[in-house]
Motif scaffolding. Structure first.
Motif, PDB file in Angstrom:
ATOM      1  N   TYR A 103       0.832  -1.196   0.000  1.00 38.11           N
ATOM      2  CA  TYR A 103       0.000   0.000   0.000  1.00 38.11           C
ATOM      3  C   TYR A 103       0.873   1.255   0.000  1.00 38.11           C
ATOM      4  CZ  TYR A 103      -4.007  -2.925   1.179  1.00 38.11           C
ATOM      5  OH  TYR A 103      -5.010  -3.867   1.164  1.00 38.11           O
ATOM      6  N   ASP A 104       0.509   2.220  -0.832  1.00 36.48           N
ATOM      7  CA  ASP A 104       1.158   3.523  -0.796  1.00 36.48           C
ATOM      8  C   ASP A 104       0.890   4.148   0.570  1.00 36.48           C
ATOM      9  OD1 ASP A 104       2.026   3.307  -3.415  1.00 36.48           O
ATOM     10  OD2 ASP A 104       0.248   4.319  -4.230  1.00 36.48           O
ATOM     11  N   GLY A 105       1.891   4.747   1.145  1.00 35.11           N
ATOM     12  CA  GLY A 105       1.711   5.414   2.428  1.00 35.11           C
ATOM     13  C   GLY A 105       2.073   4.561   3.623  1.00 35.11           C
ATOM     14  N   PHE A 106       2.208   3.248   3.433  1.00 40.98           N
ATOM     15  CA  PHE A 106       2.668   2.375   4.511  1.00 40.98           C
ATOM     16  C   PHE A 106       4.142   2.094   4.294  1.00 40.98           C
ATOM     17  CE2 PHE A 106      -1.724   0.720   5.400  1.00 40.98           C
ATOM     18  CZ  PHE A 106      -1.718   1.012   6.745  1.00 40.98           C
ATOM     19  N   ASP A 107       4.894   2.120   5.368  1.00 43.97           N
ATOM     20  CA  ASP A 107       6.309   1.779   5.298  1.00 43.97           C
ATOM     21  C   ASP A 107       6.424   0.272   5.458  1.00 43.97           C
ATOM     22  OD1 ASP A 107       9.051   1.984   5.187  1.00 43.97           O
ATOM     23  OD2 ASP A 107       9.258   2.527   7.307  1.00 43.97           O
ATOM     24  N   PHE A 162       3.172  -1.041  12.975  1.00 45.38           N
ATOM     25  CA  PHE A 162       1.749  -0.875  12.720  1.00 45.38           C
ATOM     26  C   PHE A 162       0.984  -1.147  14.017  1.00 45.38           C
ATOM     27  CE2 PHE A 162      -2.219  -3.069  11.413  1.00 45.38           C
ATOM     28  CZ  PHE A 162      -2.800  -2.062  10.668  1.00 45.38           C
ATOM     29  N   MET A 163      -0.147  -0.519  14.207  1.00 44.21           N
ATOM     30  CA  MET A 163      -1.001  -0.753  15.390  1.00 44.21           C
ATOM     31  C   MET A 163      -0.220  -0.554  16.694  1.00 44.21           C
ATOM     32  SD  MET A 163      -4.211  -1.519  14.603  1.00 44.21           S
ATOM     33  CE  MET A 163      -4.783  -2.285  16.103  1.00 44.21           C
ATOM     34  N   GLU A 164       0.389   0.615  16.840  1.00 39.26           N
ATOM     35  CA  GLU A 164       1.074   0.994  18.068  1.00 39.26           C
ATOM     36  C   GLU A 164       2.184   0.029  18.457  1.00 39.26           C
ATOM     37  OE1 GLU A 164      -1.101   2.816  21.052  1.00 39.26           O
ATOM     38  OE2 GLU A 164      -2.721   3.411  19.738  1.00 39.26           O
ATOM     39  N   GLY A 165       3.060  -0.239  17.517  1.00 41.07           N
ATOM     40  CA  GLY A 165       4.238  -1.034  17.819  1.00 41.07           C
ATOM     41  C   GLY A 165       4.223  -2.438  17.259  1.00 41.07           C
ATOM     42  N   GLY A 166       3.107  -2.905  16.804  1.00 38.81           N
ATOM     43  CA  GLY A 166       3.058  -4.243  16.228  1.00 38.81           C
ATOM     44  C   GLY A 166       3.360  -4.208  14.740  1.00 38.81           C
ATOM     45  N   ASP A 167       3.246  -5.335  14.113  1.00 36.62           N
ATOM     46  CA  ASP A 167       3.470  -5.456  12.680  1.00 36.62           C
ATOM     47  C   ASP A 167       2.172  -5.845  11.993  1.00 36.62           C
ATOM     48  OD1 ASP A 167       6.186  -4.934  13.094  1.00 36.62           O
ATOM     49  OD2 ASP A 167       6.622  -7.057  13.402  1.00 36.62           O
ATOM     50  N   GLY A 168       2.061  -5.520  10.713  1.00 32.41           N
ATOM     51  CA  GLY A 168       0.853  -5.850   9.951  1.00 32.41           C
ATOM     52  C   GLY A 168       1.196  -6.267   8.540  1.00 32.41           C
ATOM     53  N   ALA A 169       0.334  -7.069   7.945  1.00 35.12           N
ATOM     54  CA  ALA A 169       0.492  -7.509   6.559  1.00 35.12           C
ATOM     55  C   ALA A 169      -0.896  -7.818   6.006  1.00 35.12           C
ATOM     56  CB  ALA A 169       1.383  -8.748   6.481  1.00 35.12           C
ATOM     57  N   TRP A 170      -1.043  -7.702   4.694  1.00 38.87           N
ATOM     58  CA  TRP A 170      -2.330  -7.915   4.046  1.00 38.87           C
ATOM     59  C   TRP A 170      -2.162  -8.781   2.815  1.00 38.87           C
ATOM     60  CZ3 TRP A 170      -0.327  -3.607   6.091  1.00 38.87           C
ATOM     61  CH2 TRP A 170      -1.040  -3.011   7.133  1.00 38.87           C
TER      62      TRP A 170
END
Length: 137
Positions: A90-94, A104-112
């Motif tokens: 996603y554009d805008g996500f590092d 992501f989510m206050e210190g956690g990690d995320g993926a889609w």
């Protein structure tokens, strides 16, 4: 005022067999097939049901249909990419080279990623997720 007995989320797919295989075999979730091709019930880890129904003119959701809170995103990403699942960017996500958004989510990690019908599913871990889950009950 609405008095509810129970709530559940739902979304459509264009191929129930492909969806069942993906949710059961690829993700390892418990899936119940309903009679007469009515749909599937995907049972998440906490028992929350998600109703997946067939729709001939299905259009994938333009948003994340549900998130899976996991202990650690990285081994789940390794498992899924090993099974041929591609992560979304996603554009805008590092996002790192694998497609994981760090912090992501206050210190956690995320993926889609998407299911075979194009619906977006998210993975998330960390303290922010724990706080969110506590709020959700």
């Amino acid at each position: 005022m609405v008095t509810t007995r129970r709530g559940f989320s739902s979304f459509s797919v264009d191929d129930l067999d492909a969806a069942r295989s993906f949710y059961a075999d690829t993700l390892g979730l418990r899936v119940t097939t309903l009679d007469d091709g009515m749909g599937l019930v995907v049972h998440l880890g906490d028992g929350a049901p998600v109703f997946v129904y067939p729709k001939e003119d299905h259009t994938p959701a333009a948003f994340t249909v549900f998130h899976l809170a996991v202990d650690d995103v990285d081994p789940v990403v390794d498992d899924l990419t090993g099974k041929g699942v591609s992560l979304l960017r996603y554009d805008g996500f590092d996002q790192d080279e694998r497609g994981v958004a760090r912090g992501f989510m206050e210190g956690g990690d995320g993926a889609w990623f998407t299911d075979p019908a194009g619906n977006v599913i998210g993975l998330m871990d960390g303290d922010g997720v724990a706080q969110l889950l506590a709020e959700l009950g």
